[in-house]
Scaffold this motif. Structure first.
Motif, PDB file in Angstrom:
ATOM      1  N   SER A  36       0.778  -1.282  -0.049  1.00 37.04           N
ATOM      2  CA  SER A  36       0.046   0.089   0.192  1.00 37.04           C
ATOM      3  C   SER A  36       0.884   1.219  -0.008  1.00 37.04           C
ATOM      4  O   SER A  36       0.525   2.310  -0.718  1.00 37.04           O
ATOM      5  N   THR A  37       2.039   1.268   0.841  1.00 36.27           N
ATOM      6  CA  THR A  37       2.903   2.288   0.689  1.00 36.27           C
ATOM      7  C   THR A  37       3.711   2.468  -0.623  1.00 36.27           C
ATOM      8  O   THR A  37       3.563   3.812  -1.098  1.00 36.27           O
ATOM      9  N   LYS A  55      -6.455  -0.611  11.070  1.00 34.93           N
ATOM     10  CA  LYS A  55      -5.457  -1.731  10.726  1.00 34.93           C
ATOM     11  C   LYS A  55      -4.582  -1.784   9.769  1.00 34.93           C
ATOM     12  O   LYS A  55      -3.518  -2.215   9.992  1.00 34.93           O
ATOM     13  N   TYR A  56      -5.249  -1.271   8.573  1.00 31.66           N
ATOM     14  CA  TYR A  56      -4.442  -1.379   7.250  1.00 31.66           C
ATOM     15  C   TYR A  56      -4.135   0.247   6.981  1.00 31.66           C
ATOM     16  O   TYR A  56      -4.785   1.070   7.409  1.00 31.66           O
ATOM     17  N   GLY A  57      -3.407   0.090   5.856  1.00 32.41           N
ATOM     18  CA  GLY A  57      -3.084   1.692   5.092  1.00 32.41           C
ATOM     19  C   GLY A  57      -1.443   2.042   5.041  1.00 32.41           C
ATOM     20  O   GLY A  57      -1.266   2.826   4.523  1.00 32.41           O
ATOM     21  N   GLY A  58      -0.691   0.949   5.845  1.00 34.92           N
ATOM     22  CA  GLY A  58       0.828   1.503   5.547  1.00 34.92           C
ATOM     23  C   GLY A  58       1.042   2.941   5.978  1.00 34.92           C
ATOM     24  O   GLY A  58       0.334   3.613   6.641  1.00 34.92           O
ATOM     25  N   HIS A  59       1.944   3.554   5.350  1.00 33.60           N
ATOM     26  CA  HIS A  59       2.382   4.769   5.230  1.00 33.60           C
ATOM     27  C   HIS A  59       1.536   5.635   4.414  1.00 33.60           C
ATOM     28  O   HIS A  59       1.923   5.472   3.117  1.00 33.60           O
ATOM     29  N   SER A  91      -2.306   4.382  10.794  1.00 30.46           N
ATOM     30  CA  SER A  91      -2.534   3.161  10.569  1.00 30.46           C
ATOM     31  C   SER A  91      -1.585   2.214  11.258  1.00 30.46           C
ATOM     32  O   SER A  91      -0.463   2.387  11.696  1.00 30.46           O
ATOM     33  N   LEU A  92      -2.164   1.310  11.845  1.00 29.58           N
ATOM     34  CA  LEU A  92      -1.615  -0.046  12.768  1.00 29.58           C
ATOM     35  C   LEU A  92      -0.337  -0.475  12.168  1.00 29.58           C
ATOM     36  O   LEU A  92       0.758  -1.054  12.746  1.00 29.58           O
ATOM     37  N   ASN A  93      -0.078  -0.493  10.827  1.00 30.40           N
ATOM     38  CA  ASN A  93       0.827  -1.305  10.189  1.00 30.40           C
ATOM     39  C   ASN A  93       1.856  -0.399   9.455  1.00 30.40           C
ATOM     40  O   ASN A  93       2.211  -0.864   8.312  1.00 30.40           O
ATOM     41  N   ASP A  94       1.636   0.855   9.769  1.00 29.50           N
ATOM     42  CA  ASP A  94       2.473   1.788   9.430  1.00 29.50           C
ATOM     43  C   ASP A  94       3.814   1.513   9.862  1.00 29.50           C
ATOM     44  O   ASP A  94       4.290   1.934  11.075  1.00 29.50           O
ATOM     45  N   SER A  95       4.806   1.129   8.990  1.00 31.06           N
ATOM     46  CA  SER A  95       6.150   0.675   9.589  1.00 31.06           C
ATOM     47  C   SER A  95       6.902   1.814   9.846  1.00 31.06           C
ATOM     48  O   SER A  95       8.188   1.572  10.316  1.00 31.06           O
ATOM     49  N   PHE A  96       6.577   3.236   9.411  1.00 30.04           N
ATOM     50  CA  PHE A  96       7.573   4.404   9.874  1.00 30.04           C
ATOM     51  C   PHE A  96       7.286   4.855  11.224  1.00 30.04           C
ATOM     52  O   PHE A  96       7.959   5.854  11.647  1.00 30.04           O
TER      53      PHE A  96
END
Length: 319
Positions: free
Chosen positions: A20-21, A292-296, A264-269
């Motif tokens: 997604s990012t 829960k989703y969305g990345g950065h 988002s909770l799955n934003d790795s940044f």
């Protein structure tokens, strides 16, 4: 306010943060936004370029859009919001931070996550037009931190400023920098650093008294860059002092206007500190949504209108 339960459901192929990012940053296209550039001169002699887009009929509402690290006003995450708001009779002022409009800025300093003095200059400039009775700010990533800091650090805000929306906000800069420099994000960190160093290189000749070739060559990581340049050019002691002073987290309890944070909770940044649950529960003006989703900045949705863009519009329309 209580934490907002998110309704975001991405397409099945966009659930992974990386997908997604990267798709949103490299593949997304937004067409049909007509921008008109206006240059404003700042008190220190530097300039900002503002890219305006307008609704079909005259509007008394405007949204100020703030981009992320090494972004600009033509990025799809900016033009996507501008297009949606223009279609709903709201003008958009997309800010290019210093040195980000395609032309180098004039001074040794440039922009950073906490440079709210430049945002203040934009807001005051908009107010002098005398056209807008409602102003909203939407910041993305670095711009989100700036918007939150701006609204929380001031005792008094213009009465025309009605709401803030912050998307993928690194509220705790040190934590976010550590996350960005982790092994799983190495490819992102390398890309950001290359862009930053390319932009800094001309300043070596322009301002040799402020930074040496030796200093430049010693920059190997994002923290090195903030140590050698960002902190020194903007009045901080070092990178850690910059992260501490410029982080918006400490200002969230003071926010007095409706403010929505979508992280988002799955934003790795983002690190754990970038999810201000306690602050949101204790401040009636602060709304925190954690999909829960969305990345950065990757809230992919139907019709090329991203979830965070629709949420921003719904949020300001509820005021």
């Amino acid at each position: 306010m209580p934490i907002i339960e998110s309704t975001y459901k991405p397409p099945f192929w966009a659930k992974k943060s990386f997908v997604s990012t990267v798709f949103s940053g490299l593949a997304r296209r937004v067409n049909g936004v007509m921008q008109t550039r206006e240059r404003i001169t700042l008190e220190d002699g530097d300039f900002l370029d503002l890219d305006w887009s307008y609704s079909e009929k005259p509007s008394h509402k405007v949204i100020v859009l703030l981009h992320g690290l090494e972004g600009h006003a033509q990025r799809p995450y900016i033009t996507g919001t501008a297009k949606l708001f223009n279609e709903k009779d709201i003008d958009a002022c997309a800010v290019n931070f210093r040195g980000c409009s395609g032309e180098p800025n004039r001074l040794f300093r440039s922009y950073h996550s906490g440079a709210t003095e430049d945002l203040e200059a934009v807001i005051q400039h908009i107010l002098t037009k005398g056209q807008y009775s409602e102003i909203y700010i939407k910041g993305i990533s670095l711009g989100a931190n700036m918007a939150l800091k701006y609204s929380g650090e001031r005792e008094q805000l213009p009465k025309e400023l009605k709401a803030i929306v912050a998307v993928s906000s690194p509220c705790h800069l040190k934590g976010s920098c550590d996350a960005l420099m982790s092994l799983k994000n190495k490819h992102y960190a390398i890309r950001f650093l290359a862009h930053l160093k390319d932009k800094l290189k001309p300043k070596l000749e322009q301002f040799p008294q402020d930074i040496s070739v030796t200093d430049f060559n010693a920059i190997k990581t994002l923290i090195d860059f903030d140590d050698a340049y960002t902190s020194k050019a903007h009045g901080f002691k070092n990178a850690l002092d910059y992260y501490e002073q410029a982080s918006s987290l400490q200002y969230l309890p003071n926010i007095t206007i409706p403010t929505l944070i979508i992280n988002s909770l799955n934003d790795s940044f983002l690190s754990a500190e970038c999810y201000p649950v306690k602050e949101a529960k204790q401040n009636p003006n602060l709304y925190l949504e954690m999909p829960k989703y969305g990345g950065h900045v990757g809230f992919i949705n139907k019709g090329n209108v991203y979830y965070n863009e629709k949420r921003a519009l719904d949020f300001v329309n509820q005021l």
